[in-house]
Scaffold this active site. Structure first.
Site, short mmCIF file in Angstrom:
data_model
loop_
_atom_site.label_atom_id
_atom_site.label_comp_id
_atom_site.label_asym_id
_atom_site.label_seq_id
_atom_site.Cartn_x
_atom_site.Cartn_y
_atom_site.Cartn_z
N HIS A 1 -3.77 -27.87 0.83
CA HIS A 1 -2.52 -27.36 0.24
C HIS A 1 -2.72 -27.01 -1.24
CE1 HIS A 1 -0.20 -28.76 3.78
NE2 HIS A 1 -1.05 -29.77 3.75
N SER B 1 -11.29 -6.81 -19.07
CA SER B 1 -10.00 -6.36 -19.59
C SER B 1 -10.19 -5.27 -20.62
CB SER B 1 -9.24 -7.53 -20.23
OG SER B 1 -8.06 -7.09 -20.85
N LYS C 1 -12.97 -11.36 -21.73
CA LYS C 1 -12.48 -11.72 -20.40
C LYS C 1 -13.43 -11.17 -19.34
CE LYS C 1 -8.07 -12.10 -17.97
NZ LYS C 1 -8.49 -11.77 -16.62
N GLU D 1 -12.88 -9.89 -5.48
CA GLU D 1 -11.67 -9.08 -5.42
C GLU D 1 -11.90 -7.82 -4.59
OE1 GLU D 1 -9.71 -10.35 -9.73
OE2 GLU D 1 -10.67 -8.39 -9.50
#
Length: 466
Positions: free
Chosen positions: A190, A320, A326, A333
């Site tokens: 969970h 970014s 970043k 992805e």
């Protein structure tokens, strides 16, 4: 500027065709009639279609269904096409065409007939014209040729691209288990802290997922290698030699190295696409597995300060346009997007598979295109995941140890000694006070610290605590 044309004829009359096109009237009609997506049939499908014509020519020569010189010219023309980098220039028919794929079949027949006529006519006093229908298409119908090509191209993609990519992914996971599997980390259910496990156990779960999907795909390959060729128009085999189907599969197997054979029932092979639907379903299953793995990698890599930060994926590019420094998990992805696309393709293939009206499925080009796209996407995504994400990620040992030391769920190991309720009280207090579970357990039980350290040893607990 108006492009130069020539006049070609078919059973419906005359039509203007680009002067340098190898195809003829029926292909040109398809180009004019089907201008929906401007997306041509996949190159792998077209190549398999050319191979199908070569195998048919060889079978027809052996069975004396076409003159040997014409059959040989067809075979040579097919070989010439497959060696031509500009192959796709001669196959402009798009995906959203007649549902039987007749336009693509005639496209191949016309292109090969043109080339074969040139080959056979060289130096001849009375050049022979090779007919797209009577010679190139001898013993065939679009209704059995296109389902056959669908299976040929899918079998080649499965055997030649996807299964090797899955072999690489499994091997990469196994290598990573050997090199980094000993690390102990916090389990999560969970998305909440749970009992510990070894990184190797987690990666082993991924490996088992891929191995199971790989086995399922391998098991489907023999069915994919069953071909409709020989059924001709409706499954009865009209206009085909009785031995054509078997001889065709033998010739095709020689050309491809795959073990093709006639379908056990031509009526089913023409009217239904159940094998393609089953293969697509297996590809969807693989997509679901890859998406789980990719998302786990994203979570494990999250941070580096405010996330889990269990691993560090290899930095591939700036993450970014506005935030310097970043770095994002770009390969996982990309893989998740591939998986979403494959799941969507499966939905379309499922619907298309239901379009077997009486003796013919009439969504064959869509099924072929989506199936081949899914096979290619999953092969490339599996390789990327193996080579650009899993192979080189670094384990953040300090991060793993810090989370383990403060994991209150370790108290589960004391259940049999102190009972669930008291263990829950210890866990709640440790969590509330943000203290290691061993410190609180020492205060709330009669066990000494050495005993508790042994009972709560995360490494020991990864083996069930025995």
């Amino acid at each position: 500027m108006t492009k130069a044309t020539r006049i070609e004829r078919d059973s419906m009359g005359e039509v203007a065709v680009p002067v340098d096109a190898l195809y003829g009237a029926q292909t040109q009609r398809a180009v004019e009639n089907f201008a929906i997506s401007r997306q041509p049939m996949p190159e792998r499908f077209v190549r398999a279609l050319v191979l199908q014509k070569a195998a048919a020519a060889r079978a027809n020569i052996a069975l004396e269904q076409v003159p040997a010189d014409i059959g040989q010219a067809i075979d040579r023309a097919a070989t010439q096409l497959l060696q031509d980098p500009a192959l796709m220039n001669h196959f402009p028919v798009e995906v959203f065409q007649t549902g039987s794929g007749t336009s693509s079949n005639m496209n191949a027949n016309e292109v090969i007939a043109t080339l074969a006529t040139r080959l056979i006519g060289t130096g001849a006093a009375n050049p022979t014209t090779v007919s797209p229908n009577d010679h190139v298409n001898a013993g065939q119908s679009s209704n059995d040729a296109i389902p056959t090509v669908l299976h040929i191209s899918a079998a080649q993609a499965l055997q030649g691209e996807l299964l090797p990519a899955l072999d690489l992914l499994v091997q990469t996971l196994q290598d990573k288990i050997r090199s980094d599997g000993h690390h102990v980390k916090t389990g999560r259910t969970h998305l909440m802290d749970a009992m510990p496990l070894r990184l190797g156990q987690e990666l082993g779960g991924w490996c088992a997922q891929i191995d199971a999907r790989r086995a399922q795909l391998r098991a489907l390959l023999p069915s994919v290698c069953e071909l409709a060729q020989g059924g001709t128009a409706v499954g009865t085999g009209i206009n085909a030699h009785p031995d054509f189907a078997q001889r065709f599969c033998e010739e095709l197997s020689t050309l491809t190295g795959l073990a093709f054979r006639p379908a056990p029932d031509f009526f089913a092979a023409l009217s239904a696409q159940d094998t393609a639907v089953a293969l697509s379903g297996a590809l969807k299953g693989l997509a679901v597995a890859l998406m789980k793995i990719a998302n786990d990698l994203r979570w494990m890599n999250s941070g580096p300060l405010a996330g889990l930060a269990e691993i560090e994926l290899h930095a591939l590019q700036p993450g970014s346009s506005i935030m310097p420094g970043k770095v994002n998990p770009v390969i996982p992805e990309a893989v998740t997007m591939v998986c979403a696309q494959v799941i969507g393709h499966d939905a379309a293939i499922t619907l298309a598979g239901q379009s077997g009206n009486f003796q013919l499925n009439v969504m064959l080009p869509l099924i072929a295109t989506n199936l081949l796209d899914s096979l290619a996407l999953l092969a490339a995504a599996s390789r990327a995941l193996a080579e650009q994400a899993i192979r080189d990620f670094k384990v953040n040992t300090d991060g793993l140890q810090h989370a383990l030391a403060r994991n209150p769920i370790l108290v589960t190991a004391l259940n049999r000694e102190i009972g669930y309720l008291k263990a829950a009280a210890i866990a709640k207090r440790a969590y509330a006070e943000k203290r290691p579970i061993v410190d609180v357990a020492e205060e709330m039980t009669e066990f000494d610290r050495a005993t508790l350290l042994q009972m709560l040893d995360p490494a020991k607990l990864t083996d069930g605590g025995l």
